[in-house]
Design an enzyme around this catalytic site. Structure first.
Site, PDB file in Angstrom:
ATOM      1  N   ASN A  97       0.940  -1.010   0.008  1.00 32.07           N
ATOM      2  CA  ASN A  97      -0.343   0.036  -0.084  1.00 32.07           C
ATOM      3  C   ASN A  97       0.983   1.809   0.131  1.00 32.07           C
ATOM      4  O   ASN A  97       1.735   1.326   1.098  1.00 32.07           O
ATOM      5  CB  ASN A  97      -1.480   0.081   1.201  1.00 32.07           C
ATOM      6  CG  ASN A  97      -1.740   1.250   1.198  1.00 32.07           C
ATOM      7  OD1 ASN A  97      -2.123   1.974   0.883  1.00 32.07           O
ATOM      8  ND2 ASN A  97      -3.067   0.625   1.512  1.00 32.07           N
ATOM      9  N   HIS A 186     -10.446  -5.028  -6.126  1.00 35.80           N
ATOM     10  CA  HIS A 186      -8.765  -4.946  -5.278  1.00 35.80           C
ATOM     11  C   HIS A 186     -10.109  -5.465  -3.575  1.00 35.80           C
ATOM     12  O   HIS A 186     -11.015  -5.160  -3.524  1.00 35.80           O
ATOM     13  CB  HIS A 186      -8.517  -4.249  -5.667  1.00 35.80           C
ATOM     14  CG  HIS A 186      -8.971  -2.469  -4.801  1.00 35.80           C
ATOM     15  ND1 HIS A 186      -9.703  -1.882  -5.124  1.00 35.80           N
ATOM     16  CD2 HIS A 186      -8.630  -1.971  -3.980  1.00 35.80           C
ATOM     17  CE1 HIS A 186     -10.144  -0.984  -4.677  1.00 35.80           C
ATOM     18  NE2 HIS A 186      -9.596  -1.431  -3.161  1.00 35.80           N
ATOM     19  N   GLU A 340     -27.642   3.509  18.247  1.00 30.88           N
ATOM     20  CA  GLU A 340     -26.339   2.216  17.873  1.00 30.88           C
ATOM     21  C   GLU A 340     -24.811   2.722  18.288  1.00 30.88           C
ATOM     22  O   GLU A 340     -24.017   1.960  19.147  1.00 30.88           O
ATOM     23  CB  GLU A 340     -26.208   2.406  16.522  1.00 30.88           C
ATOM     24  CG  GLU A 340     -27.392   1.594  16.521  1.00 30.88           C
ATOM     25  CD  GLU A 340     -27.996   2.105  15.646  1.00 30.88           C
ATOM     26  OE1 GLU A 340     -29.282   1.781  14.100  1.00 30.88           O
ATOM     27  OE2 GLU A 340     -28.503   3.317  15.381  1.00 30.88           O
TER      28      GLU A 340
END
Length: 379
Positions: A97, A186, A340
């Site tokens: 990366n 990807h 949440e």
């Protein structure tokens, strides 16, 4: 005294008595469900699906993506941000990366001067894996041999990085809704010197269940779901796909091997072939649900790795989580906000209803079906 004039305790008792007189139905009455894998609860409120939607509507995703764009840094032959030129790859392509969240040689922060301000070393590597040279395909539109090549690459990178790091996280963010800034097919692979929070919870839960019951938690769970069938979406010789009893996201699924497997490299050739097939079927169903390229975040969880581990991790069972956000249509998603974030997870559609909808969907991709129909019309 009337109920309106009763004290709070009396009103609560009366309310509880009324509730006891009603037959519980999961599809109509709110309740909480336990997630034994991550030791947490989810509030299920199926009746909320009846409410009208006046919230945010997402834009429709682009249906046409160029097959090759020389300015797309993931395409074969393209130049990436660091100046490196991609090879003219024709299968999978794995590379470091260019903007990694983890690097192998980061310094140690040193000891803390107070227990409320702890910091520890975090080292690792981050890689990107392209699934296919074309930008206009996704996994459900790839062939089974092409998906099998991805699975083999996943197993290889797990083995390679797992020799050095205790956790190797493979994950795919599909679609702009899930933060994917590049339409090219990807995934990412992050290997870390530490066990992340979710992995630690799954480690504790699976170890505790194995100690109490003498069998892996997810192996027993898969067996039970096969018997019950109400949350089963797909099954094959070697794999199960189901909507977990404790699912949080509307059409969340769990992908499980039918035998005891701890990590991706342990899969046999037959299991890898079967995995490619069932992945294609699941992801085709996802796309067919709202006739859109279905966004999701998914990832594999397997037993911890690394040279320092002396444990056998017999309590672990390999599995993949799929977390898709779409709720009502291709443009209406679930948000994890408010309750949440501050209390606990909550869902509207029951897992059983979600599984029923997914089961009913065809296994031929809607785009291919439309193309076949157009061809038949013009013939």
């Amino acid at each position: 005294m009337s109920q309106n004039g009763a004290d709070p305790e009396q009103r609560q008792q009366a309310s509880e008595a009324d509730a006891m007189a009603v037959t519980f139905r999961a599809s109509e009455h709110q309740h909480i469900r336990y997630n034994p894998l991550q030791d947490e609860w989810v509030l299920v409120s199926a009746h909320r699906m009846k409410r009208p939607w006046q919230g945010q509507v997402e834009p429709q995703p682009l249906e046409t993506v160029p097959r090759h764009d020389p300015l797309n840094p993931l395409c074969p032959g393209a130049t990436r941000a660091n100046g490196e030129v991609n090879p003219l790859y024709d299968g999978t392509f794995l590379f470091d990366n260019d903007f990694p969240a983890l690097q192998p040689n980061a310094p140690d922060p040193g000891p803390s001067d107070h227990p409320l301000f702890r910091a520890e070393a975090a080292r690792g590597v981050c890689k990107v894996m392209c699934f296919h040279p074309w930008s206009d395909v996704t996994l459900p539109l790839m062939s089974i041999p092409e998906i099998r090549a991805v699975i083999d690459a996943w197993a290889s990178v797990t083995e390679e990085l797992g020799a050095q790091y205790p956790w190797v996280q493979i994950f795919e963010n599909k679609g702009a809704m899930m933060g994917c800034s590049n339409p090219h097919p990807h995934c990412q692979v992050w290997a870390s010197s530490f066990l992340p929070d979710v992995a630690q919870r799954e480690e504790r839960s699976q170890q505790s269940f194995h100690s109490q019951h003498g069998k892996p938690l997810l192996l027993e769970y898969g067996h039970q779901e096969l018997l019950r069938k109400e949350r089963l979406v797909l099954s094959s010789e070697h794999w199960l796909v189901l909507v977990p009893f404790w699912a949080v996201w509307p059409f969340q699924t769990l992908l499980l091997p039918r035998r005891h497997v701890r990590r991706l490299p342990e899969l046999t050739p037959a299991e890898r072939d079967d995995l490619a097939s069932i992945m294609k079927k699941l992801l085709t169903k996802y796309d067919n649900l709202f006739e859109t390229s279905f966004p999701y975040s998914m990832g594999w969880h397997g037993a911890p790795t690394g040279l320092k581990t002396g444990a056998t991790y017999e309590h672990w069972q390999l599995h993949a989580h799929y977390y898709p956000p779409l709720l009502r249509s291709a443009t209406v998603r679930k948000f994890m906000v408010g309750y949440e974030m501050l209390a606990q997870a909550q869902r509207d559609l029951t897992p059983e209803q979600a599984a029923e909808r997914l089961r009913a969907l065809p296994e031929v991709h809607y785009r291919l079906a439309k193309k076949d129909k157009e061809t038949a019309t013009t013939a």
